[in-house]
Design an enzyme around this catalytic site. Structure first.
Site, PDB file in Angstrom:
ATOM      1  N   PHE A  26      -1.407  -4.735  13.899  1.00  0.00           N
ATOM      2  CA  PHE A  26      -1.619  -4.891  12.455  1.00  0.00           C
ATOM      3  C   PHE A  26      -1.132  -6.266  11.994  1.00  0.00           C
ATOM      4  O   PHE A  26      -1.843  -7.007  11.305  1.00  0.00           O
ATOM      5  CB  PHE A  26      -0.858  -3.771  11.732  1.00  0.00           C
ATOM      6  N   LYS A  43      -6.339 -13.249  10.110  1.00  0.00           N
ATOM      7  CA  LYS A  43      -7.313 -13.247   9.029  1.00  0.00           C
ATOM      8  C   LYS A  43      -6.802 -14.031   7.813  1.00  0.00           C
ATOM      9  O   LYS A  43      -7.525 -14.872   7.280  1.00  0.00           O
ATOM     10  CB  LYS A  43      -7.629 -11.794   8.635  1.00  0.00           C
ATOM     11  N   HIS A  44      -5.578 -13.764   7.391  1.00  0.00           N
ATOM     12  CA  HIS A  44      -5.077 -14.334   6.129  1.00  0.00           C
ATOM     13  C   HIS A  44      -4.020 -15.423   6.326  1.00  0.00           C
ATOM     14  O   HIS A  44      -4.056 -16.458   5.666  1.00  0.00           O
ATOM     15  CB  HIS A  44      -4.490 -13.227   5.253  1.00  0.00           C
ATOM     16  N   ARG A 104      -3.503  -9.012  13.234  1.00  0.00           N
ATOM     17  CA  ARG A 104      -4.771  -9.083  12.494  1.00  0.00           C
ATOM     18  C   ARG A 104      -4.573  -9.729  11.118  1.00  0.00           C
ATOM     19  O   ARG A 104      -5.393 -10.529  10.679  1.00  0.00           O
ATOM     20  CB  ARG A 104      -5.388  -7.681  12.339  1.00  0.00           C
ATOM     21  N   GLN A 105      -3.473  -9.373  10.445  1.00  0.00           N
ATOM     22  CA  GLN A 105      -3.203  -9.959   9.130  1.00  0.00           C
ATOM     23  C   GLN A 105      -2.927 -11.461   9.252  1.00  0.00           C
ATOM     24  O   GLN A 105      -3.387 -12.259   8.443  1.00  0.00           O
ATOM     25  CB  GLN A 105      -2.027  -9.246   8.456  1.00  0.00           C
ATOM     26  N   GLN A 132       0.833  -1.203   0.000  1.00  0.00           N
ATOM     27  CA  GLN A 132       0.000   0.000   0.000  1.00  0.00           C
ATOM     28  C   GLN A 132       0.869   1.254   0.000  1.00  0.00           C
ATOM     29  O   GLN A 132       1.914   1.301   0.641  1.00  0.00           O
ATOM     30  CB  GLN A 132      -0.948  -0.021   1.203  1.00  0.00           C
ATOM     31  N   HIS A 148       0.863  -4.506   3.004  1.00  0.00           N
ATOM     32  CA  HIS A 148      -0.470  -4.590   3.618  1.00  0.00           C
ATOM     33  C   HIS A 148      -0.648  -6.020   4.116  1.00  0.00           C
ATOM     34  O   HIS A 148      -0.975  -6.247   5.268  1.00  0.00           O
ATOM     35  CB  HIS A 148      -1.541  -4.188   2.601  1.00  0.00           C
ATOM     36  N   ASN A 155       2.388  -0.244  10.693  1.00  0.00           N
ATOM     37  CA  ASN A 155       0.980   0.116  10.840  1.00  0.00           C
ATOM     38  C   ASN A 155       0.910   1.617  10.559  1.00  0.00           C
ATOM     39  O   ASN A 155       1.163   2.435  11.430  1.00  0.00           O
ATOM     40  CB  ASN A 155       0.490  -0.202  12.255  1.00  0.00           C
ATOM     41  N   VAL A 156       0.595   1.934   9.302  1.00  0.00           N
ATOM     42  CA  VAL A 156       0.660   3.320   8.831  1.00  0.00           C
ATOM     43  C   VAL A 156      -0.299   4.215   9.622  1.00  0.00           C
ATOM     44  O   VAL A 156      -0.019   5.383   9.860  1.00  0.00           O
ATOM     45  CB  VAL A 156       0.332   3.354   7.323  1.00  0.00           C
TER      46      VAL A 156
HETATM   47  C1  LIG Z   1     -12.369 -12.536  10.773  1.00  0.00           C
HETATM   48  O1  LIG Z   1     -11.936 -12.163  12.068  1.00  0.00           O
HETATM   49  C2  LIG Z   1     -11.906 -10.755  12.267  1.00  0.00           C
HETATM   50  C3  LIG Z   1     -11.302 -10.499  13.630  1.00  0.00           C
HETATM   51  O2  LIG Z   1     -11.915 -11.260  14.581  1.00  0.00           O
HETATM   52  C4  LIG Z   1     -13.319 -10.190  12.148  1.00  0.00           C
HETATM   53  O3  LIG Z   1     -13.291  -8.793  12.290  1.00  0.00           O
HETATM   54  C5  LIG Z   1     -13.871 -10.541  10.776  1.00  0.00           C
HETATM   55  O4  LIG Z   1     -15.214 -10.123  10.678  1.00  0.00           O
HETATM   56  C6  LIG Z   1     -13.785 -12.034  10.520  1.00  0.00           C
HETATM   57  N1  LIG Z   1     -14.192 -12.294   9.138  1.00  0.00           N
HETATM   58  C7  LIG Z   1     -14.989 -13.300   8.789  1.00  0.00           C
HETATM   59  C8  LIG Z   1     -15.364 -13.379   7.348  1.00  0.00           C
HETATM   60  O5  LIG Z   1     -15.366 -14.116   9.600  1.00  0.00           O
END
Ligand SMILES: *[C@@H]1O[C@H](CO)[C@@H](O)[C@H](O)[C@H]1NC(C)=O
Ligand SMILES: *[C@@H]1O[C@H](CO)[C@@H](O)[C@H](O)[C@H]1NC(C)=O
Ligand SMILES: *[C@@H]1O[C@H](CO)[C@@H](O)[C@H](O)[C@H]1NC(C)=O
Ligand SMILES: *[C@@H]1O[C@H](CO)[C@@H](O)[C@H](O)[C@H]1NC(C)=O
Ligand SMILES: *[C@@H]1O[C@H](CO)[C@@H](O)[C@H](O)[C@H]1NC(C)=O
Ligand SMILES: *[C@@H]1O[C@H](CO)[C@@H](O)[C@H](O)[C@H]1NC(C)=O
Ligand SMILES: *[C@@H]1O[C@H](CO)[C@@H](O)[C@H](O)[C@H]1NC(C)=O
Ligand SMILES: *[C@@H]1O[C@H](CO)[C@@H](O)[C@H](O)[C@H]1NC(C)=O
Ligand SMILES: *[C@@H]1O[C@H](CO)[C@@H](O)[C@H](O)[C@H]1NC(C)=O
Ligand SMILES: *[C@@H]1O[C@H](CO)[C@@H](O)[C@H](O)[C@H]1NC(C)=O
Length: 228
Positions: A108, A115-116, A111-112, A36, A60, A98-99
Site C-alpha cells: 500500500f 502514484k502520488h 503504491r501511494q 479513511q 489513505h 493496509n486496511v
Molecule cells: C499509475 O501507475 C499505476 C501502477 O503502475 C497504474 O495502475 C495506474 O494506471 C497509473 N496511472 C496513470 C494515470 O498512469
C-alpha cells in the site's frame, strides 16, 4: 527612466523570474492529506477485509493536487527505498495500515509513493521524505481526524450526524479551513468514508479544500443523516 521606474522594472523582472522558476519546478498547487474510515472502507470493498476494521480514520495518502482538479500521478519511476524505511515502519503500521490486507502494508505504501509521492518534488524529494512528512502531519501536528472529531465529541458510534456538525468539528482542528468529505451510500444510509485536510504547496498552513463532491456524485455528502 527615473529611479522609481528603474526600481519598478527591476522588481517586475525579478518577480516574473521567480514566478516562472516556481511554476516550472512545482507541478502542483497544494497537498491533500486524505484519511479513511476503516469500517466504511471495508463496507465498500469488493473483496472483504481479511481482518476486522478498527473504528479509526487512518491515512489513505498525501496527494499533490491542482486547483483545476487534474492531479499529477506516476511522476517518476523512483522505487520506494525499503532499506532506508528503517525505524519508520512501526509508526506507519499504526497510522497507515493496509486496511484491506494487513499482511501487505508495504504494498500500500509503495503504491501511494509511486502514484502520488513521486509528484511531490520539491517538497517531497524521495520516499523517506514522503513517509516522514505523513508521520509528522498525523502524529506531531495532530492531524489525526479521529482525534479532531472526538475533541468535538463526535465519536464513531454509528450515529446520524449533520454535515454542519462534522465540518465545524474539523474546522476547529484546522485553523478554520474547510476539509473535503467523501461519503458513500450503503443501502438506505449514507456513511462518511474519507476526510481530506488541505495544506498549501509548502505544507506550512491549512487551506480550504477546493472542489467538494457535487450533488449527484456518488461521493456527495448530504446535509443530514451522515453515519459515523
Ligand atoms: C499509475 O501507475 C499505476 C501502477 O503502475 C497504474 O495502475 C495506474 O494506471 C497509473 N496511472 C496513470 C494515470 O498512469
Ligand atoms: C458497515 O456495514 C455494517 C454491516 O452491514 C453496518 O452495520 C455498518 O453500519 C456499516 N457502516 C459502517 C461505517 O460501519
Ligand atoms: C491543471 O493544472 C496543472 C498545473 O497548473 C497543469 O499542469 C495541467 O495541465 C492542468 N490541467 C488541465 C486539464 O487544465
Ligand atoms: C517509467 O517506466 C516506464 C516503463 O519503462 C516508461 O514507459 C515511463 O515513461 C517511465 N515514466 C517516467 C515518468 O519516467
Ligand atoms: C529513527 O532514527 C533516526 C536516526 O537514526 C532518529 O532521528 C529518529 O528519531 C528515529 N525515529 C523513531 C520513530 O524512532
Ligand atoms: C528537494 O530538492 C530541492 C532541490 O535539490 C531542494 O531545494 C529542496 O530543499 C529539497 N526539499 C526537501 C524537503 O529537502
Ligand atoms: C488517533 O485518534 C484516535 C481517537 O482519539 C486514537 O484512538 C488513536 O490512538 C490516535 N492515533 C494515534 C496514532 O495517535
Ligand atoms: C516554505 O517553507 C519554508 C520553511 O518554513 C520557508 O523557509 C519557505 O520560505 C517557504 N516557501 C514558500 C514559497 O512559502
Ligand atoms: C444544505 O445546506 C446548505 C447550507 O445551509 C444550503 O444552502 C442547502 O440548500 C442545503 N441543501 C439541501 C439539499 O437542503
Ligand atoms: C439515520 O438516517 C437514515 C435516513 O434518514 C435512517 O434511515 C436511519 O434509520 C437513521 N439511523 C439511525 C441510527 O438513526
Amino acid at each position: 527612466m527615473g529611479m522609481t521606474g528603474m526600481i519598478y522594472m527591476v522588481t517586475m523582472v525579478f518577480s516574473l523570474t521567480v514566478l516562472v522558476l516556481c511554476s516550472s519546478t512545482v507541478g502542483y498547487d497544494y497537498f491533500q492529506f486524505t484519511q479513511q474510515y476503516q469500517p466504511a472502507v471495508c463496507n465498500s470493498s469488493t473483496t472483504p477485509c481479511k481482518d476486522p476494521a478498527d473504528k479509526l480514520f487512518t491515512v489513505h495518502g498525501l496527494w499533490p493536487s491542482n486547483w483545476n482538479g487534474s492531479h499529477p500521478v506516476n511522476c517518476t519511476n523512483k522505487t520506494m527505498n525499503s532499506l532506508t524505511m528503517g525505524n519508520l515502519t512501526a509508526q506507519l503500521e499504526i497510522i497507515w495500515p493496509n486496511v484491506l490486507n494487513r499482511n501487505d502494508h508495504a504494498g500500500f505504501w509503495n503504491r501511494q509513493w509511486n502514484k502520488h509521492g513521486t509528484c511531490g518534488v520539491p517538497k517531497i524529494n524521495d520516499s523517506l521524505q514522503y513517509f516522514r512528512t505523513v508521520i509528522k502531519m498525523y502524529i506531531t501536528q495532530k492531524q489525526n481526524v479521529s482525534e479532531i472529531l472526538a475533541k468535538a465529541n463526535i465519536k464513531p458510534e454509528g450515529k446520524n450526524r449533520t454535515l454542519v456538525d462534522i465540518l465545524k468539528a474539523i474546522r476547529s482542528g484546522t485553523n478554520n479551513k474547510a476539509p473535503k468529505l467523501k461519503c458513500q451510500k450503503k443501502s438506505s444510509m449514507t456513511e462518511l468514508v474519507e476526510v481530506s485536510l488541505c495544506s498549501d504547496h509548502n505544507i506550512t498552513q491549512f487551506i480550504n479544500c477546493p472542489r467538494p463532491f457535487p450533488q449527484g456524485s456518488p461521493h456527495f455528502c448530504p446535509n443530514n443523516s451522515i453515519q459515523y
